[in-house]
Design a protein around this motif. Structure first.
Motif, PDB file in Angstrom:
ATOM      1  N   LEU A 113      32.123  47.628  36.132  1.00  0.00           N
ATOM      2  CA  LEU A 113      32.993  46.502  36.461  1.00  0.00           C
ATOM      3  C   LEU A 113      32.754  45.344  35.505  1.00  0.00           C
ATOM      4  O   LEU A 113      31.614  44.927  35.299  1.00  0.00           O
ATOM      5  CB  LEU A 113      32.740  46.053  37.905  1.00  0.00           C
ATOM      6  CG  LEU A 113      33.636  44.939  38.463  1.00  0.00           C
ATOM      7  CD1 LEU A 113      35.095  45.340  38.445  1.00  0.00           C
ATOM      8  CD2 LEU A 113      33.193  44.569  39.879  1.00  0.00           C
ATOM      9  N   ARG A 114      33.847  44.812  34.931  1.00  0.00           N
ATOM     10  CA  ARG A 114      33.715  43.747  33.944  1.00  0.00           C
ATOM     11  C   ARG A 114      34.370  42.446  34.363  1.00  0.00           C
ATOM     12  O   ARG A 114      33.937  41.377  33.950  1.00  0.00           O
ATOM     13  CB  ARG A 114      34.304  44.186  32.588  1.00  0.00           C
ATOM     14  CG  ARG A 114      33.759  45.490  32.022  1.00  0.00           C
ATOM     15  CD  ARG A 114      32.227  45.583  32.081  1.00  0.00           C
ATOM     16  NE  ARG A 114      31.561  44.568  31.311  1.00  0.00           N
ATOM     17  CZ  ARG A 114      30.496  43.885  31.746  1.00  0.00           C
ATOM     18  NH1 ARG A 114      30.000  44.098  32.952  1.00  0.00           N
ATOM     19  NH2 ARG A 114      29.935  42.976  30.984  1.00  0.00           N
ATOM     20  N   ALA A 115      35.456  42.484  35.143  1.00  0.00           N
ATOM     21  CA  ALA A 115      36.149  41.246  35.514  1.00  0.00           C
ATOM     22  C   ALA A 115      37.154  41.527  36.615  1.00  0.00           C
ATOM     23  O   ALA A 115      37.490  42.686  36.893  1.00  0.00           O
ATOM     24  CB  ALA A 115      36.861  40.649  34.297  1.00  0.00           C
ATOM     25  N   GLN A 116      37.627  40.443  37.231  1.00  0.00           N
ATOM     26  CA  GLN A 116      38.623  40.538  38.293  1.00  0.00           C
ATOM     27  C   GLN A 116      39.726  39.523  38.012  1.00  0.00           C
ATOM     28  O   GLN A 116      39.447  38.328  37.901  1.00  0.00           O
ATOM     29  CB  GLN A 116      37.993  40.249  39.652  1.00  0.00           C
ATOM     30  CG  GLN A 116      36.760  41.103  39.968  1.00  0.00           C
ATOM     31  CD  GLN A 116      35.471  40.516  39.442  1.00  0.00           C
ATOM     32  OE1 GLN A 116      35.179  39.345  39.658  1.00  0.00           O
ATOM     33  NE2 GLN A 116      34.678  41.319  38.734  1.00  0.00           N
ATOM     34  N   LEU A 117      40.958  39.987  37.904  1.00  0.00           N
ATOM     35  CA  LEU A 117      42.104  39.107  37.679  1.00  0.00           C
ATOM     36  C   LEU A 117      42.911  39.033  38.971  1.00  0.00           C
ATOM     37  O   LEU A 117      43.491  40.028  39.404  1.00  0.00           O
ATOM     38  CB  LEU A 117      42.977  39.643  36.537  1.00  0.00           C
ATOM     39  CG  LEU A 117      44.124  38.727  36.105  1.00  0.00           C
ATOM     40  CD1 LEU A 117      43.582  37.536  35.310  1.00  0.00           C
ATOM     41  CD2 LEU A 117      45.149  39.480  35.274  1.00  0.00           C
ATOM     42  N   VAL A 118      42.910  37.866  39.590  1.00  0.00           N
ATOM     43  CA  VAL A 118      43.657  37.673  40.835  1.00  0.00           C
ATOM     44  C   VAL A 118      44.985  37.018  40.481  1.00  0.00           C
ATOM     45  O   VAL A 118      45.037  36.122  39.629  1.00  0.00           O
ATOM     46  CB  VAL A 118      42.850  36.829  41.850  1.00  0.00           C
ATOM     47  CG1 VAL A 118      42.501  35.462  41.307  1.00  0.00           C
ATOM     48  CG2 VAL A 118      43.597  36.717  43.166  1.00  0.00           C
TER      49      VAL A 118
END
Length: 200
Positions: A171-176
């Motif tokens: 896991l590298r990032a979360q874009l909401v």
């Protein structure tokens, strides 16, 4: 100098005030996101980027995981309340993209091209960054606001367990993302002379 691409990247901004009032269907949003990732470049055309797209109750469940994990580190009730508000603002959106890198592909490339072995993890970080930017810009082009978050690695175990993510996906990032309920704030820029050197 002005062109369409320049306008697109300037229009991509961090939008914190998001909602569920998007004009696109879930399927249309999936198509936008998947298309952006598929066409994002990667070293050796390795295509290491992976993504999990969360909508509805799955999107909400993700942000509850984040909040529950963050609570373990918060020292006061006031900090908990402030964090609850922040996480609620993310949950108010219509969906979340979880960006991963497939480390099995990275390891395979390291074995195949030993001379560049140390570079492949770095290039994987480049790949995910490009994929994130591509998705963010594509959503902005379609009038959808977004902000990029990084709650990894503290949520990694819970995310992998909840959605049965392969262990080799990192896991590298979360874009909401969601409808734009308030515009982005003012953005300042440092002087170009500090950032660039041009030789002619």
């Amino acid at each position: 100098m002005s062109n369409q691409f320049q306008a697109l990247i300037e229009n991509r901004r961090t939008i914190y005030a998001i909602g569920k009032n998007v004009k696109q269907s879930t399927d249309e949003l999936v198509e936008i996101i998947e298309n952006a990732i598929v066409h994002a470049p990667s070293a050796f055309n390795s295509q290491t980027s992976r993504a999990v797209l969360l909508f509805g109750s799955e999107h909400t469940a993700f942000w509850e995981i984040v909040f529950d994990k963050l609570k373990e580190f918060l020292p006061t009730d006031e900090a908990v309340a402030a964090t609850r508000g922040k996480i609620n603002s993310f949950a108010a959106g219509v969906g979340t993209v979880l960006f991963f890198e497939d480390m099995d592909v990275v390891k395979s490339l390291q074995e195949q091209f030993a001379l560049y072995a140390d570079n492949f993890p770095v290039w994987a970080e480049h790949s995910t960054g490009i994929a994130q930017f591509a998705v963010w810009t594509a959503l902005a082009e379609n009038g959808v606001g977004a902000s990029l978050q990084h709650y990894n690695p503290i949520i990694d175990d819970q995310v992998h367990a909840k959605w049965e993510i392969p262990s080799n996906w990192k896991l590298r990032a979360q874009l909401v993302f969601g409808s734009i309920e308030a515009p982005a704030g003012e953005k300042s820029f440092i002087d170009n002379a500090i950032r660039f050197k041009v030789f002619k």
